[in-house]
Design an enzyme around this catalytic site. Structure first.
Site, PDB file in Angstrom:
ATOM      1  N   ARG A 240       0.841  -1.192   0.000  1.00  0.00           N
ATOM      2  CA  ARG A 240       0.000   0.000   0.000  1.00  0.00           C
ATOM      3  C   ARG A 240       0.879   1.247   0.000  1.00  0.00           C
ATOM      4  O   ARG A 240       1.908   1.296   0.704  1.00  0.00           O
ATOM      5  CB  ARG A 240      -0.905   0.043   1.234  1.00  0.00           C
ATOM      6  CG  ARG A 240      -2.111  -0.889   1.181  1.00  0.00           C
ATOM      7  CD  ARG A 240      -3.145  -0.458   0.123  1.00  0.00           C
ATOM      8  NE  ARG A 240      -4.322  -1.298   0.102  1.00  0.00           N
ATOM      9  CZ  ARG A 240      -4.492  -2.374  -0.686  1.00  0.00           C
ATOM     10  NH1 ARG A 240      -3.519  -2.748  -1.513  1.00  0.00           N
ATOM     11  NH2 ARG A 240      -5.611  -3.057  -0.653  1.00  0.00           N
ATOM     12  N   GLU A 269      -3.904   7.175  -5.666  1.00  0.00           N
ATOM     13  CA  GLU A 269      -4.305   6.219  -6.716  1.00  0.00           C
ATOM     14  C   GLU A 269      -5.741   6.481  -7.119  1.00  0.00           C
ATOM     15  O   GLU A 269      -6.579   6.692  -6.233  1.00  0.00           O
ATOM     16  CB  GLU A 269      -4.192   4.783  -6.196  1.00  0.00           C
ATOM     17  CG  GLU A 269      -2.768   4.363  -5.927  1.00  0.00           C
ATOM     18  CD  GLU A 269      -2.655   2.893  -5.520  1.00  0.00           C
ATOM     19  OE1 GLU A 269      -3.639   2.158  -5.679  1.00  0.00           O
ATOM     20  OE2 GLU A 269      -1.592   2.490  -5.056  1.00  0.00           O
ATOM     21  N   HIS A 287      -0.707  -0.309  -9.874  1.00  0.00           N
ATOM     22  CA  HIS A 287      -1.420  -1.195  -8.923  1.00  0.00           C
ATOM     23  C   HIS A 287      -2.026  -2.407  -9.646  1.00  0.00           C
ATOM     24  O   HIS A 287      -3.250  -2.559  -9.720  1.00  0.00           O
ATOM     25  CB  HIS A 287      -2.516  -0.423  -8.158  1.00  0.00           C
ATOM     26  CG  HIS A 287      -2.951  -1.136  -6.902  1.00  0.00           C
ATOM     27  ND1 HIS A 287      -3.346  -0.485  -5.763  1.00  0.00           N
ATOM     28  CD2 HIS A 287      -3.061  -2.461  -6.624  1.00  0.00           C
ATOM     29  CE1 HIS A 287      -3.686  -1.381  -4.835  1.00  0.00           C
ATOM     30  NE2 HIS A 287      -3.516  -2.587  -5.335  1.00  0.00           N
TER      31      HIS A 287
END
Ligand code: 8YV
Length: 321
Positions: A240, A269, A287
Site C-alpha cells: 500500500r 491512486e 497497482h
C-alpha cells in the site's frame, strides 16, 4: 422460487464471476466500470443485501452509517481492507470478508518484477528504445545491480511475503524478515527473523513491503528508516502507498542513497506521484499486483464463496469483521 439476495458489484469483474453472480443472485453489475462517487455508492447499496467492492470504494464510518439494515455483508474483492472501517462495520453487525491466498502468487510475481525492473533499470531502458533515443552502446552503458547473492528483506511475512521469499530464494538471495510474530521453522525456510524493523534494515540490499496499511504502519518507510538501509539499496512496494513517505523516498532516490525503487502502489491512486515519475531510477506499475486472468477469477469466486456462506447461515471463510 425463493427470493435471491441482491448483490451489488461495484466494479467490472471477469465473465466467469459475472456468470456465477447471475446464476446465484440478483446481481447489480457495473459493466461500464464507472467509478461511483461516495453518494452514488451509498445510494446503490440501499437496494442491496450484499456488496462486493474493490479497494477503490471507500467504506468509511460515514458510509457505513448510511448503509441500509438489509445489507448483511461487505465481501471485498481484495486482501487489503484498509478501505473499510472495520470497527464501524462490526458495530453495525455487517460482516466483512476479504480474498487472501488466491492473489499471493500474482502479487509475488509483481514484487519480483518491481525488484528486477528497479535493479536493471527497466523503465529507463524501455523509454530510451521506445523513444528512439538508443544511439549508443558500451560495456559501461546502463549498468545496473545484480540480485544474485544479495539480501532480500521483507516487512510482513504473511501469505504474500512468504511466496515472495520463495521467489527471491530462486534468485540466490538470502531472506531476512520482520513480522509481528516469528514464523515456525517450516514456514521460515531459513529466513532470518528480526524483532524490529530498525535491526533488519541495515541487512537489506532489497527491502520489499508486504504488510497491511494500518494506523501503526502508515509512513513506516520515512527519512529515519530509509537512512538505516545500506547505500545503494532498492525499495519495492507492492502493498500500500500509505506505508511510504513519498517525499522522503524521493530525497533518497535523488541523492543516490537508494539505487532505485520498484513501486506498484502509491499514496495517490489512480495517478501516482509526478515527482516519482520524473526520476529515472523508479520502475512503476499502476497497482496491478493481482491483475492476472487466473487471479481475477479466483478473487471473484472467493468473494462469492464468502457471500454464499453468509446467506447460507454459515461462517464465511475469510471474515475480517
Ligand atoms: C487488487 C489489492 O487490485 O487485494 C488487494 O488488497 O490491492 C489488489 O489485489 C484490488 O484490491 C482489487 O479489488
Amino acid at each position: 422460487m425463493p427470493h435471491k439476495p441482491v448483490v451489488l458489484v461495484t466494479r467490472r469483474l471477469t465473465d466467469a464471476v459475472h456468470a456465477r453472480l447471475r446464476r446465484d443472485y440478483q446481481a447489480i453489475l457495473n459493466l461500464e466500470d464507472r467509478v461511483f462517487s461516495r453518494d452514488e455508492l451509498v445510494e446503490r447499496c440501499q437496494s442491496a443485501d450484499a456488496v462486493l467492492p474493490c479497494h477503490s470504494e471507500l467504506f468509511s464510518a460515514e458510509v457505513i452509517a448510511a448503509l441500509p439494515a438489509r445489507l448483511k455483508v461487505i465481501a471485498n474483492h481484495s486482501v487489503g481492507v484498509d478501505h473499510v472501517d472495520l470497527a464501524a462495520a462490526k458495530a453495525k453487525g455487517i460482516v466483512v470478508t476479504n480474498t487472501p491466498d488466491v492473489l499471493s502468487d500474482a502479487t509475488a510475481e509483481i514484487a519480483i518484477l518491481c525488484m528486477l525492473g528497479a535493479a536493471r533499470r527497466a523503465s529507463e531502458g524501455d523509454r530510451m528504445v521506445r523513444e528512439g533515443r538508443w544511439d549508443f552502446w558500451s560495456p559501461a552503458f546502463m549498468v545496473g545491480v545484480q540480485t544474485t547473492g544479495k539480501r532480500f528483506g521483507i516487512v510482513g511475512m504473511g501469505r504474500v511475503g512468504q511466496v515472495t521469499a520463495m521467489r527471491a530464494r530462486g534468485f540466490g538471495m538470502t531472506v531476512h524478515y520482520h513480522n509481528r510474530h516469528r514464523l515456525a521453522a517450516e514456514l521460515e525456510q531459513g529466513a532470518v527473523f528480526h524483532e524490529t524493523i530498525e535491526e533488519m534494515l541495515p541487512q537489506c540490499d532489497v527491502l520489499s513491503l508486504h504488510c497491511p496499511a494500518t494506523p501503526e504502519t502508515a509512513g513506516l518507510i520515512n527519512t529515519a528508516t530509509l537512512a538505516l538501509l545500506p547505500d545503494g539499496a532498492i525499495l519495492v512496494n507492492t502493498a500500500r502507498g500509505a506505508l511510504v513517505d513519498e517525499a522522503a523516498l524521493i530525497d533518497a532516490l535523488k541523492s543516490g542513497r537508494l539505487f532505485a525503487a520498484g513501486l506498484d502502489v502509491f499514496a495517490t491512486e489512480p495517478g501516482g506521484n509526478p515527482a516519482l515519475s520524473a526520476l529515472e531510477n523508479v520502475f512503476q506499475l499502476p497497482h496491478v499486483g493481482s491483475a492476472t486472468r487466473e487471479t481475477r477469477d479466483a478473487m471473484g469466486f472467493r468473494a462469492l464463496d464468502n457471500i454464499d456462506a453468509v446467506f447460507a447461515g454459515r461462517e464465511p471463510g475469510d471474515r475480517v469483521a
